[in-house]
Scaffold this motif. Structure first.
Motif, PDB file in Angstrom:
ATOM      1  N   PHE A 149      -0.154  16.258  12.593  1.00 34.94           N
ATOM      2  CA  PHE A 149      -0.369  14.869  12.229  1.00 34.94           C
ATOM      3  C   PHE A 149      -1.868  14.791  11.997  1.00 34.94           C
ATOM      4  O   PHE A 149      -2.668  15.071  12.896  1.00 34.94           O
ATOM      5  CB  PHE A 149       0.063  13.928  13.357  1.00 34.94           C
ATOM      6  N   TYR A 150      -2.259  14.423  10.791  1.00 37.25           N
ATOM      7  CA  TYR A 150      -3.679  14.485  10.442  1.00 37.25           C
ATOM      8  C   TYR A 150      -4.274  13.129  10.061  1.00 37.25           C
ATOM      9  O   TYR A 150      -5.474  12.999   9.873  1.00 37.25           O
ATOM     10  CB  TYR A 150      -3.903  15.459   9.281  1.00 37.25           C
ATOM     11  N   ARG A 151      -3.433  12.120   9.964  1.00 42.08           N
ATOM     12  CA  ARG A 151      -3.930  10.837   9.487  1.00 42.08           C
ATOM     13  C   ARG A 151      -3.287   9.666  10.225  1.00 42.08           C
ATOM     14  O   ARG A 151      -2.110   9.698  10.563  1.00 42.08           O
ATOM     15  CB  ARG A 151      -3.617  10.705   8.001  1.00 42.08           C
ATOM     16  N   VAL A 152      -4.083   8.637  10.469  1.00 43.45           N
ATOM     17  CA  VAL A 152      -3.586   7.394  11.045  1.00 43.45           C
ATOM     18  C   VAL A 152      -4.095   6.249  10.170  1.00 43.45           C
ATOM     19  O   VAL A 152      -5.295   6.131   9.930  1.00 43.45           O
ATOM     20  CB  VAL A 152      -4.086   7.171  12.490  1.00 43.45           C
ATOM     21  N   GLY A 186     -12.953   8.368  -0.094  1.00 41.85           N
ATOM     22  CA  GLY A 186     -12.463   7.098  -0.594  1.00 41.85           C
ATOM     23  C   GLY A 186     -11.801   6.289   0.511  1.00 41.85           C
ATOM     24  O   GLY A 186     -12.313   6.178   1.623  1.00 41.85           O
ATOM     25  N   VAL A 187     -10.613   5.749   0.206  1.00 39.48           N
ATOM     26  CA  VAL A 187      -9.921   4.924   1.195  1.00 39.48           C
ATOM     27  C   VAL A 187      -9.468   5.732   2.397  1.00 39.48           C
ATOM     28  O   VAL A 187      -9.119   5.180   3.437  1.00 39.48           O
ATOM     29  CB  VAL A 187      -8.688   4.238   0.581  1.00 39.48           C
ATOM     30  N   MET A 188      -9.481   7.057   2.264  1.00 42.60           N
ATOM     31  CA  MET A 188      -9.054   7.910   3.364  1.00 42.60           C
ATOM     32  C   MET A 188     -10.136   8.081   4.418  1.00 42.60           C
ATOM     33  O   MET A 188      -9.862   8.482   5.548  1.00 42.60           O
ATOM     34  CB  MET A 188      -8.664   9.290   2.836  1.00 42.60           C
ATOM     35  N   LYS A 189     -11.366   7.778   4.057  1.00 41.24           N
ATOM     36  CA  LYS A 189     -12.456   7.944   5.006  1.00 41.24           C
ATOM     37  C   LYS A 189     -12.245   7.041   6.205  1.00 41.24           C
ATOM     38  O   LYS A 189     -11.988   5.841   6.066  1.00 41.24           O
ATOM     39  CB  LYS A 189     -13.804   7.637   4.357  1.00 41.24           C
ATOM     40  N   GLY A 190     -12.338   7.635   7.395  1.00 39.01           N
ATOM     41  CA  GLY A 190     -12.126   6.875   8.606  1.00 39.01           C
ATOM     42  C   GLY A 190     -10.673   6.871   9.068  1.00 39.01           C
ATOM     43  O   GLY A 190     -10.365   6.335  10.133  1.00 39.01           O
ATOM     44  N   GLN A 191      -9.773   7.497   8.295  1.00 42.50           N
ATOM     45  CA  GLN A 191      -8.363   7.550   8.671  1.00 42.50           C
ATOM     46  C   GLN A 191      -7.925   8.938   9.132  1.00 42.50           C
ATOM     47  O   GLN A 191      -6.785   9.110   9.566  1.00 42.50           O
ATOM     48  CB  GLN A 191      -7.474   7.130   7.484  1.00 42.50           C
ATOM     49  N   MET A 192      -8.800   9.915   9.043  1.00 41.54           N
ATOM     50  CA  MET A 192      -8.443  11.273   9.419  1.00 41.54           C
ATOM     51  C   MET A 192      -8.629  11.479  10.928  1.00 41.54           C
ATOM     52  O   MET A 192      -9.631  11.053  11.504  1.00 41.54           O
ATOM     53  CB  MET A 192      -9.304  12.283   8.651  1.00 41.54           C
ATOM     54  N   PHE A 231       0.825  -1.169   0.000  1.00 39.92           N
ATOM     55  CA  PHE A 231       0.000   0.000   0.000  1.00 39.92           C
ATOM     56  C   PHE A 231       0.855   1.212   0.000  1.00 39.92           C
ATOM     57  O   PHE A 231       1.978   1.168   0.325  1.00 39.92           O
ATOM     58  CB  PHE A 231      -0.846   0.005   1.256  1.00 39.92           C
ATOM     59  N   ALA A 232       0.300   2.311  -0.402  1.00 42.21           N
ATOM     60  CA  ALA A 232       1.096   3.486  -0.416  1.00 42.21           C
ATOM     61  C   ALA A 232       0.628   4.401   0.634  1.00 42.21           C
ATOM     62  O   ALA A 232      -0.513   4.578   0.829  1.00 42.21           O
ATOM     63  CB  ALA A 232       0.917   4.158  -1.716  1.00 42.21           C
ATOM     64  N   LEU A 233       1.535   5.072   1.289  1.00 37.96           N
ATOM     65  CA  LEU A 233       1.165   5.961   2.345  1.00 37.96           C
ATOM     66  C   LEU A 233       0.455   7.126   1.748  1.00 37.96           C
ATOM     67  O   LEU A 233       0.884   8.236   1.869  1.00 37.96           O
ATOM     68  CB  LEU A 233       2.406   6.482   2.978  1.00 37.96           C
ATOM     69  N   ALA A 234      -0.556   6.981   1.077  1.00 39.58           N
ATOM     70  CA  ALA A 234      -1.177   8.056   0.374  1.00 39.58           C
ATOM     71  C   ALA A 234      -1.637   9.156   1.257  1.00 39.58           C
ATOM     72  O   ALA A 234      -2.268   8.937   2.228  1.00 39.58           O
ATOM     73  CB  ALA A 234      -2.375   7.499  -0.296  1.00 39.58           C
ATOM     74  N   ALA A 235      -1.387  10.361   0.872  1.00 39.69           N
ATOM     75  CA  ALA A 235      -1.885  11.456   1.655  1.00 39.69           C
ATOM     76  C   ALA A 235      -3.016  12.023   0.903  1.00 39.69           C
ATOM     77  O   ALA A 235      -2.934  13.066   0.319  1.00 39.69           O
ATOM     78  CB  ALA A 235      -0.827  12.492   1.843  1.00 39.69           C
ATOM     79  N   ALA A 236      -4.115  11.347   0.915  1.00 36.81           N
ATOM     80  CA  ALA A 236      -5.228  11.827   0.133  1.00 36.81           C
ATOM     81  C   ALA A 236      -5.518  13.232   0.486  1.00 36.81           C
ATOM     82  O   ALA A 236      -5.724  14.072  -0.361  1.00 36.81           O
ATOM     83  CB  ALA A 236      -6.431  10.985   0.419  1.00 36.81           C
ATOM     84  N   PRO A 237      -5.565  13.544   1.788  1.00 38.70           N
ATOM     85  CA  PRO A 237      -5.885  14.913   2.106  1.00 38.70           C
ATOM     86  C   PRO A 237      -4.841  15.795   1.485  1.00 38.70           C
ATOM     87  O   PRO A 237      -5.070  16.930   1.138  1.00 38.70           O
ATOM     88  CB  PRO A 237      -5.800  14.947   3.613  1.00 38.70           C
ATOM     89  N   PHE A 238      -3.646  15.271   1.357  1.00 40.22           N
ATOM     90  CA  PHE A 238      -2.561  16.057   0.770  1.00 40.22           C
ATOM     91  C   PHE A 238      -2.896  16.299  -0.680  1.00 40.22           C
ATOM     92  O   PHE A 238      -2.781  17.382  -1.207  1.00 40.22           O
ATOM     93  CB  PHE A 238      -1.266  15.263   0.899  1.00 40.22           C
TER      94      PHE A 238
END
Length: 244
Positions: A97-100, A212-218, A24-31
Motif C-alpha cells: 500500500f503506497y498511497r493514502v 502534482g496532485v500526488m505530492k503529499g499522498q505517498m 475524483f479518480a483514484l489516480a495512481a500517479a505513481p502507477f
C-alpha cells in the motif's frame, strides 16, 4: 486506482475541482509513473482461473493485520477474475500500500488507500476491459474495492479500498464528460479487517514524495502485503465498513 490512475483528470487522479463536486479518480500517479519508467511494459498472458463461484473471498495479510475481501464475480466477472489471477499467481505477494488519499471534506476517515503492482513488468498482467458501475450495480461505498486506471480499459493490478462513500467514482451515464460517464470499476467489498484499512489510512505520509496532485499522498514507509490468498467462505460475512 485511485487509484494511481483516477481523476484530476489527466495524469492521474483527477479530482474534479468544480466547486468540489469531487468527482475524483483514484489516480495512481505513481502507477502511471511506473508505467512510463518501465516502458515498454510486457504484459504477461495467462489463462483465466478455472470456473469461479459467484463470490471469491481473499485474505490480504499485511504488516498491520489482515484485510478480508469478497470479490463479486457474478456482477463484475472481468474485474474480479483479474484480481483472482493476481492472487493465484502470487503477484500480490510483497506489493505495498503506497498511497493514502485524505479528502479535505466530509467526516474523517474520508478517502481511500491504494496498493498494487505499479507497472512492475515482473508482476503486471494484460489490461482488462472496463466494467462501469452502471453495468455491475456495485457502487463506491465505504469498504468497496475499486480498480485504478488511466483511460477506461487500462486497469491492471493496482486497486484502492474506500474508507467512505464516494459516489463521484460511480459511472454517470447522463454526464457530458467521458470520464464521468465511465466512472471507475468497483468489484468487491471488505468483509473483515476494516480496522486494518483505517490503520493504513493513518500512517505517516511523505511531504516530498509524489508529483502534482500526488505530492503529499505517498506513504512514508509503504505497508507491505505479505501474502494474498483465497480463503474458504464458511459463512456469509456482513461488510465491515463502518468508519470508527
Amino acid at each position: 486506482m485511485a487509484f494511481g490512475q483516477h481523476h484530476w483528470r489527466k495524469p492521474v487522479l483527477l479530482l474534479h475541482h468544480a466547486a468540489m463536486s469531487s468527482r475524483f479518480a483514484l489516480a495512481a500517479a505513481p502507477f502511471l509513473l511506473a508505467l512510463v519508467a518501465a516502458a515498454p511494459v510486457k504484459h504477461a498472458r495467462v489463462a483465466a482461473p478455472a470456473s469461479l463461484p459467484d463470490v471469491v473471498r481473499v485474505a490480504l495479510a499485511t504488516e498491520l493485520g489482515t484485510i478480508t475481501v469478497d470479490l463479486d464475480v457474478k456482477h463484475a466477472p472481468v474485474t474480479a477474475t483479474n484480481f483472482v489471477r493476481y492472487v493465484d499467481q502470487r503477484r500480490f505477494d510483497g506489493i505495498v500500500f503506497y498511497r493514502v488519499m485524505r479528502l479535505p471534506w466530509g467526516t474523517p476517515p474520508n478517502g481511500l488507500i491504494q496498493a498494487g503492482v505499479r507497472g512492475d513488468p515482473k508482476r503486471v498482467l494484460k489490461p482488462i476491459a472496463h466494467e462501469p458501475t452502471s453495468a455491475t450495480g456495485i457502487l463506491h461505498t465505504a469498504g468497496a474495492l475499486s480498480m485504478a486506471r488511466n483511460a477506461p480499459g487500462t486497469a491492471t493490478g493496482d486497486f484502492s479500498i474506500l474508507l467512505s462513500d464516494l459516489a463521484s467514482l460511480d459511472a454517470d451515464p447522463k454526464a457530458t464528460d467521458a470520464e464521468a460517464v465511465a466512472g471507475y470499476a468497483a468489484f468487491g467489498h471488505v468483509v473483515g479487517g476494516m480496522d486494518v484499512v483505517r490503520k493504513i489510512y493513518d500512517v505517516p505520509l511523505s511531504a516530498t514524495q509524489g508529483a502534482g496532485v500526488m505530492k503529499g499522498q505517498m506513504i512514508e514507509r509503504p505497508v507491505h502485503i505479505v501474502t494474498a490468498r483465497r480463503v474458504a467462505i464458511s459463512e456469509p460475512a456482513m461488510p465491515d465498513a463502518t468508519p470508527r
